[in-house]
Design a protein around this motif. Structure first.
Motif, PDB file in Angstrom:
ATOM      1  N   LEU A 194     -12.556   6.183   6.625  1.00 33.45           N
ATOM      2  CA  LEU A 194     -11.368   5.425   7.022  1.00 33.45           C
ATOM      3  C   LEU A 194     -10.095   6.242   6.915  1.00 33.45           C
ATOM      4  O   LEU A 194      -9.126   5.980   7.616  1.00 33.45           O
ATOM      5  CB  LEU A 194     -11.216   4.172   6.152  1.00 33.45           C
ATOM      6  CG  LEU A 194     -12.191   3.031   6.373  1.00 33.45           C
ATOM      7  CD1 LEU A 194     -11.877   1.893   5.408  1.00 33.45           C
ATOM      8  CD2 LEU A 194     -12.124   2.519   7.806  1.00 33.45           C
ATOM      9  N   LEU A 251     -17.067   5.112   2.656  1.00 32.24           N
ATOM     10  CA  LEU A 251     -16.125   4.334   3.464  1.00 32.24           C
ATOM     11  C   LEU A 251     -14.695   4.868   3.388  1.00 32.24           C
ATOM     12  O   LEU A 251     -14.077   5.112   4.426  1.00 32.24           O
ATOM     13  CB  LEU A 251     -16.180   2.850   3.058  1.00 32.24           C
ATOM     14  CG  LEU A 251     -15.263   1.933   3.849  1.00 32.24           C
ATOM     15  CD1 LEU A 251     -15.768   1.749   5.274  1.00 32.24           C
ATOM     16  CD2 LEU A 251     -15.115   0.581   3.170  1.00 32.24           C
ATOM     17  N   PRO A 252     -14.142   5.101   2.183  1.00 30.08           N
ATOM     18  CA  PRO A 252     -12.786   5.642   2.154  1.00 30.08           C
ATOM     19  C   PRO A 252     -12.687   7.032   2.794  1.00 30.08           C
ATOM     20  O   PRO A 252     -11.649   7.366   3.359  1.00 30.08           O
ATOM     21  CB  PRO A 252     -12.427   5.696   0.669  1.00 30.08           C
ATOM     22  CG  PRO A 252     -13.630   5.332  -0.091  1.00 30.08           C
ATOM     23  CD  PRO A 252     -14.628   4.757   0.836  1.00 30.08           C
ATOM     24  N   HIS A 260      -7.656   9.937   1.373  1.00 30.75           N
ATOM     25  CA  HIS A 260      -7.587   9.098   0.182  1.00 30.75           C
ATOM     26  C   HIS A 260      -8.371   9.701  -0.982  1.00 30.75           C
ATOM     27  O   HIS A 260      -8.057   9.463  -2.139  1.00 30.75           O
ATOM     28  CB  HIS A 260      -8.159   7.717   0.540  1.00 30.75           C
ATOM     29  CG  HIS A 260      -8.076   6.705  -0.556  1.00 30.75           C
ATOM     30  ND1 HIS A 260      -6.923   5.997  -0.811  1.00 30.75           N
ATOM     31  CD2 HIS A 260      -8.991   6.279  -1.451  1.00 30.75           C
ATOM     32  CE1 HIS A 260      -7.141   5.176  -1.828  1.00 30.75           C
ATOM     33  NE2 HIS A 260      -8.387   5.325  -2.233  1.00 30.75           N
ATOM     34  N   HIS A 274      -2.728   3.810   5.905  1.00 30.68           N
ATOM     35  CA  HIS A 274      -1.523   4.449   5.377  1.00 30.68           C
ATOM     36  C   HIS A 274      -1.806   5.875   4.894  1.00 30.68           C
ATOM     37  O   HIS A 274      -0.919   6.716   4.903  1.00 30.68           O
ATOM     38  CB  HIS A 274      -0.910   3.599   4.252  1.00 30.68           C
ATOM     39  CG  HIS A 274      -1.751   3.504   3.020  1.00 30.68           C
ATOM     40  ND1 HIS A 274      -2.993   2.908   3.018  1.00 30.68           N
ATOM     41  CD2 HIS A 274      -1.533   3.932   1.755  1.00 30.68           C
ATOM     42  CE1 HIS A 274      -3.498   2.972   1.791  1.00 30.68           C
ATOM     43  NE2 HIS A 274      -2.634   3.591   1.005  1.00 30.68           N
ATOM     44  N   ARG A 310       2.165   2.134  -3.280  1.00 31.23           N
ATOM     45  CA  ARG A 310       1.149   2.658  -4.202  1.00 31.23           C
ATOM     46  C   ARG A 310       0.620   4.016  -3.752  1.00 31.23           C
ATOM     47  O   ARG A 310      -0.426   4.447  -4.193  1.00 31.23           O
ATOM     48  CB  ARG A 310      -0.021   1.674  -4.276  1.00 31.23           C
ATOM     49  CG  ARG A 310       0.345   0.411  -5.013  1.00 31.23           C
ATOM     50  CD  ARG A 310      -0.868  -0.456  -5.213  1.00 31.23           C
ATOM     51  NE  ARG A 310      -1.312  -1.094  -3.976  1.00 31.23           N
ATOM     52  CZ  ARG A 310      -2.438  -1.802  -3.877  1.00 31.23           C
ATOM     53  NH1 ARG A 310      -3.226  -1.928  -4.918  1.00 31.23           N
ATOM     54  NH2 ARG A 310      -2.773  -2.363  -2.738  1.00 31.23           N
ATOM     55  N   SER A 311       1.300   4.664  -2.817  1.00 27.39           N
ATOM     56  CA  SER A 311       0.775   5.927  -2.296  1.00 27.39           C
ATOM     57  C   SER A 311       1.434   7.134  -2.962  1.00 27.39           C
ATOM     58  O   SER A 311       1.410   8.230  -2.409  1.00 27.39           O
ATOM     59  CB  SER A 311       0.982   5.983  -0.781  1.00 27.39           C
ATOM     60  OG  SER A 311       2.351   5.893  -0.482  1.00 27.39           O
ATOM     61  N   GLU A 342      -3.735   3.582  -6.602  1.00 26.30           N
ATOM     62  CA  GLU A 342      -3.654   3.465  -5.147  1.00 26.30           C
ATOM     63  C   GLU A 342      -4.425   2.241  -4.700  1.00 26.30           C
ATOM     64  O   GLU A 342      -5.186   1.668  -5.464  1.00 26.30           O
ATOM     65  CB  GLU A 342      -4.286   4.701  -4.496  1.00 26.30           C
ATOM     66  CG  GLU A 342      -3.525   5.973  -4.758  1.00 26.30           C
ATOM     67  CD  GLU A 342      -4.233   7.154  -4.140  1.00 26.30           C
ATOM     68  OE1 GLU A 342      -3.809   7.584  -3.075  1.00 26.30           O
ATOM     69  OE2 GLU A 342      -5.213   7.630  -4.725  1.00 26.30           O
ATOM     70  N   ALA A 343      -4.248   1.889  -3.447  1.00 25.88           N
ATOM     71  CA  ALA A 343      -5.029   0.790  -2.893  1.00 25.88           C
ATOM     72  C   ALA A 343      -6.516   1.147  -2.990  1.00 25.88           C
ATOM     73  O   ALA A 343      -6.886   2.298  -2.759  1.00 25.88           O
ATOM     74  CB  ALA A 343      -4.643   0.579  -1.442  1.00 25.88           C
ATOM     75  N   THR A 344      -7.332   0.184  -3.360  1.00 20.33           N
ATOM     76  CA  THR A 344      -8.774   0.423  -3.409  1.00 20.33           C
ATOM     77  C   THR A 344      -9.348   0.199  -2.017  1.00 20.33           C
ATOM     78  O   THR A 344      -9.070  -0.814  -1.395  1.00 20.33           O
ATOM     79  CB  THR A 344      -9.450  -0.538  -4.415  1.00 20.33           C
ATOM     80  OG1 THR A 344      -8.830  -0.353  -5.677  1.00 20.33           O
ATOM     81  CG2 THR A 344     -10.938  -0.278  -4.525  1.00 20.33           C
ATOM     82  N   ILE A 345     -10.106   1.163  -1.574  1.00 21.26           N
ATOM     83  CA  ILE A 345     -10.728   1.037  -0.257  1.00 21.26           C
ATOM     84  C   ILE A 345     -12.210   0.785  -0.475  1.00 21.26           C
ATOM     85  O   ILE A 345     -12.904   1.627  -1.042  1.00 21.26           O
ATOM     86  CB  ILE A 345     -10.485   2.305   0.581  1.00 21.26           C
ATOM     87  CG1 ILE A 345      -8.984   2.502   0.786  1.00 21.26           C
ATOM     88  CG2 ILE A 345     -11.199   2.218   1.922  1.00 21.26           C
ATOM     89  CD1 ILE A 345      -8.603   3.800   1.449  1.00 21.26           C
ATOM     90  N   GLN A 353      -6.382  -1.152   4.839  1.00 19.16           N
ATOM     91  CA  GLN A 353      -6.010  -0.323   3.690  1.00 19.16           C
ATOM     92  C   GLN A 353      -6.683   1.029   3.853  1.00 19.16           C
ATOM     93  O   GLN A 353      -7.905   1.099   3.917  1.00 19.16           O
ATOM     94  CB  GLN A 353      -6.447  -0.993   2.389  1.00 19.16           C
ATOM     95  CG  GLN A 353      -5.653  -2.242   2.070  1.00 19.16           C
ATOM     96  CD  GLN A 353      -5.948  -2.758   0.678  1.00 19.16           C
ATOM     97  OE1 GLN A 353      -7.099  -3.001   0.348  1.00 19.16           O
ATOM     98  NE2 GLN A 353      -4.918  -2.952  -0.124  1.00 19.16           N
ATOM     99  N   ASP A 396       0.824  -1.214   0.000  1.00 17.83           N
ATOM    100  CA  ASP A 396       0.000   0.000   0.000  1.00 17.83           C
ATOM    101  C   ASP A 396       0.860   1.266   0.000  1.00 17.83           C
ATOM    102  O   ASP A 396       0.527   2.249  -0.666  1.00 17.83           O
ATOM    103  CB  ASP A 396      -0.943   0.001   1.206  1.00 17.83           C
ATOM    104  CG  ASP A 396      -1.980  -1.105   1.096  1.00 17.83           C
ATOM    105  OD1 ASP A 396      -2.179  -1.623  -0.024  1.00 17.83           O
ATOM    106  OD2 ASP A 396      -2.586  -1.456   2.120  1.00 17.83           O
TER     107      ASP A 396
END
Lengths: 421, 220
Positions: free
Chosen positions: A256, A252-253, A261, A178, A136-137, B46-49, A175, A133
């Motif tokens: 979280l 949700l993102p 994000h 980060h 991929r940031s 990016e990571a999928t949330i 996830q 993760d």
């Protein structure tokens, strides 16, 4: 680029319309936040707060006050810092944030210790997921940052996350964690961000703690508070959301990662963090509600379809008036205390549970029907089915009888289907 | 500007096929769906949330079909209870693994189990080995090995790369294969109306069996 049609049908074409990009609100000029922050900072500019040509007089005044307070921080109490963080424009600049964020969550200088090396941590079972993760940031780093510097920061980020989950082994990495960690790291540096992240992750009212449990059930429960808040404020909008069946996943993102994000503009992210660091743990959920309410005109125009709605809501426009949204969220929070909302959330979850059961039942029926339709495994499925309760046995017998009749009349089709499998 | 795909009043609504994309974290689910829907490689993925969504309209036998791709988070904790909701009314499944990471291939059994637990055993499925541009031929999972598993589950195998432009035709064929398969199942899978796919309907695909060996990419 040409399209490929596997069966060679030349009539196949396609159009690309994949990303339902967000619609931006044209009326965002009416927002009450510092316009110059908005205009100057692009999604890519990390140091958005430098080189101002114009600044909102309120912000200039606040800046001076902040500087005065920071020159003698010992005489400033927590309430004053909180006041700065929550009021218009927040803590304005990362230079101030670096000093004030630790104060907001009560981190002391002694807690800011030297981090261990990455090698010491690489045996952790979550190591691979975290590295995956973190690698991929890239989007979260200022563009143009020298490669070596970025890699060094990414290593610091990995260390930061692993340090926390090693200190509190019952907390599970998710996830999105980060995304929170990197925001703290970019603002406060690797020493201060560790105790900061610990405070946010561990403790009875730690805002990130519910996200780090074994399952996401607690998170889902808390996110559900968004819906009654919306319903109380705008019934029509709430009906529209409910009818589409969009649920809460789009938010949700946001929840979280405290929007880290999902927002393109770094300035917006850190502004929200100013507030969230000293707000009630559930406050971000009220911000999601305020945000959906703000976008009500778009939502009401949207097709009442789960996919379309999810698409519209999950992609945030770049010009959201967060100062207004925060004011609305505060108002919503004051008017709708979480404890008041509990019965509504409970009712909602009960309905969802019923829906889930109905779905499962439907699935079972479908599976039984498939077994009864007699694929290769049809006969093998029979003894297992016979062990099940009576009603289902009767249904199966009926299905088998129908199948027999069907096969009798159309054995050709039946064979063709088997070939196809 | 009016969208060409906007439903014209009085005309039948466009058909919608829902495809869920599954696989371990970091195998390239997002890049694959992005490649298909946007026609290019997603540079800073990016990571999928939770769950992400993309769509594209394709044309099959002069009919516009909307393909909705549900791109899911790979981390396991998101699956239980959360992603569940998105299995509802799914028509087809894409399972992705990373050809350079055998462990992502070994998880396929779990993914299959999950698919079956959601009653999707009968839905068309494809297996996709992604990132075939990465690593050395020796370090990549052997195609024969993957093909065996794909055959076992009766699904076509594709090996591709979301990164390489030269591979984009292959990415196309993954989703187009599914689209054609679903299309040929008509009128059994019509629109996305809830509860319409009654159990009384008998699914009989008239499509000829796919020769899956033709679908593999030649990128080694």
């Amino acid at each position: 680029m040409e399209s490929i049609s596997p069966d060679g049908d030349s009539g196949d074409k396609y159009t690309i319309n994949g990303d339902c990009s967000p619609t931006s609100n044209k009326d965002s000029n009416s927002l009450n936040h510092a316009k110059n922050i908005d205009d100057i900072s692009t999604p890519s500019e990390l140091k958005f707060d430098e080189d101002f040509e114009f600044e909102d007089p309120d912000v200039t005044k606040k800046r001076k006050e902040l500087e005065k307070c920071l020159s003698n921080p010992d005489v400033v109490n927590l309430e004053q810092w909180v006041n700065f963080a929550k009021s218009k424009a927040g803590l304005i600049s990362d230079e101030y944030r670096r000093k004030i964020w630790p104060l907001l969550v009560g981190v002391t200088q002694e807690e800011m210790t030297e981090p261990p090396s990455l090698d010491e941590l690489s045996t952790h079972p979550e190591y691979n997921q975290v590295v995956l993760d973190v690698n991929r940031s890239l989007k979260r780093f200022p563009p143009g940052i020298p490669y070596e510097q970025r890699v060094a920061l990414q290593d610091q980020l990995t260390v930061l996350i692993l340090r926390v989950i090693m200190k509190y082994p019952h907390l599970k990495y998710y996830q999105g964690y980060h995304d929170v960690a990197i925001t703290l790291l970019l603002v406060c540096g690797d020493k201060a961000s560790f105790p900061l992240l610990c405070r946010l992750s561990y403790g009875p009212s730690a805002p990130l703690a519910p996200f780090m449990q074994t399952t996401m059930q607690p998170t889902q429960h808390l996110l559900n508070y968004m819906l009654p808040v919306i319903r109380r404020a705008d019934e029509r909008l709430s009906d529209c959301l409910e009818k589409s069946g969009v649920g809460t996943m789009f938010a949700l993102p946001w929840y979280l990662t405290w929007f880290g994000h999902s927002l393109n503009r770094y300035a917006d992210v850190v502004r929200l963090y100013d507030y969230f660091l000293c707000a009630a743990p559930l406050f971000p959920v009220y911000v999601t509600a305020a945000l959906v309410l703000h976008r009500a005109p778009d939502v009401l125009l949207c097709d009442c379809d789960m996919a379309m709605m999810h698409c519209l809501l999950s992609r945030l426009p770049d010009d959201l008036p967060f100062e207004d949204i925060l004011v609305t969220a505060k108002k919503l929070y004051d008017e709708n205390d979480p404890t008041d909302l509990e019965p509504e959330v409970a009712a909602l979850e009960k309905r969802e549970e019923q829906q889930r059961r109905a779905d499962e039942e439907r699935m079972r029926r479908r599976a039984a029907e498939r077994a009864g339709r007699g694929r290769a495994g049809g006969w093998r499925a029979l003894p297992a089915a016979l062990r099940r309760p009576g009603p289902r046995r009767a249904a199966l017998a009926l299905a088998a009888a129908l199948l027999a009749v069907y096969v009798y009349y159309r054995p050709d089709l039946f064979r063709e289907r088997e070939d196809d499998l | 500007m009016s969208e060409p795909n906007e439903p014209v009043p009085g005309l039948k609504q466009k058909k919608v096929f829902k495809i869920i994309v599954l696989g371990d974290s970091g195998v390239g689910k997002t890049c694959l769906t992005y490649r298909f829907c946007e026609g290019q490689f997603l540079d800073k993925s990016e990571a999928t949330i939770g769950v992400d969504f993309r769509e594209r309209t394709v044309r099959i036998r002069n009919e516009d079909i909307k393909l909705q791709l549900w791109d899911t988070a790979g981390q396991e904790r998101f699956r239980k209870s959360m992603v569940q909701h998105y299995y509802r009314n799914v028509h087809a499944v894409v399972i992705v693994y990373d050809v350079t990471k055998p462990e992502t291939f070994h998880s396929i059994a779990n993914w299959m189990q999950e698919v079956e637990s959601h009653g999707l055993t009968g839905a068309p499925r494809v297996l996709v080995g992604n990132k075939c541009d990465c690593g050395t031929p020796e370090s990549r999972l052997a195609t024969t090995y993957a093909q065996r598993l794909a055959d076992k589950h009766g699904m076509p195998l594709f090996e591709t790369s979301a990164l390489l432009d030269s591979e984009c035709d292959n990415v196309e064929s993954i989703f187009m294969t599914l689209a054609h398969k679903l299309y040929s199942k008509q009128p059994l899978r019509v629109l996305s109306v809830e509860g319409e796919r009654g159990p009384r309907l008998v699914t009989l695909s008239r499509q000829k069996r796919n020769n899956s060996s033709n679908d593999s990419c030649l990128c080694s």
